[in-house]
Design a protein around this motif. Sequence first.
Motif: not given
Length: 322
Positions: A66, A68, A118, A122, A126-127, A129
């Motif tokens: 993924q 991210l 996801v 952010t 980073y996104r 989780l």
Amino acid sequence: MNTRHRWFVGAALCFVAVPVAAQAPQKYSVERKVEFEPGTAQVTQGLRSVEPVREIVSGGYMIAAQDLNDDKYPEIIVLASSPEFCSGAGCTMVVLRNTGPARFEEIGRHVASPDIAVLRETANGYRLLATLDDKGAVALVDKTPLVHVQRDPGTQTAQTTAPAAVHAAPPKLPATVANDLKEIADECNSFGAKAMTDDAVRLADLNGDGRDDYVLFVGWIGCQGAASIYGDREKEVRVYASDGAGGASKAFAGIGAFDARIEGSGTTAKLWLTVTATSCGKKQTASFAERSWCERPIAWNAKTGKFDFAPVSSVRMLTDYE
């Protein structure tokens, strides 16, 4: 700011958690569900050399890729399924970022189930989780997002020592080289950090004319105080052909490489660049972790007066995950 170099400040991986009995501090939106699949034999063999997941992949596990941080290079998510890494709360999950050929760094670790997603939100680039509930919504478990910052990967940069056959750059560089180096260094300095450029330019005769040419590789530049400013993967390589009169013209630029190495001396010197996938003559794979890696030299074209990649037949394939 020069946008040729990917950069970010800080590295955080977050898991969202909000209490069942309390109002969520903000609403989170699911971007996509993470789809796990069993690790292939090739991936398992490679990951056995990656310290953070070595024990996990010796047993049952699943893997997903993924992106991210939206840099078009996926992070690798490894989720254990063996009993020794699982409990009633879930199983150990490790997120890895690929920092170069056969090199991974852990950027997050959590206990989770396979039902994660996801999010659009952010933190530190980073996104997020999050675990999903049985309705596919973000599970409400704890009030505050849990931030897992392992380290700033850029602070652990491998230093490469130039071979004895490679000359150190002289104090005074040709104007074209010096101006480009200043432009790149200013990206670091503009953040109040200090660009370490002593080893940024190396000399070697790459076109066989008896004169040393100049190689500027962003990967040879450190940024003290903002180590990740130049990104964590491909970095630009620029080569300048010497004119024999104290000047040099740009003869190779706009190409990114994971590493650069000068081999040989005199008129037989060669610049080898570590590249991947199609640059090695191989197909682009869906999984970044399964890409092929190679070293490919550049070659002089006397007709154009420029350098270009040598034919793909000249590549040296690198052993997976060595």
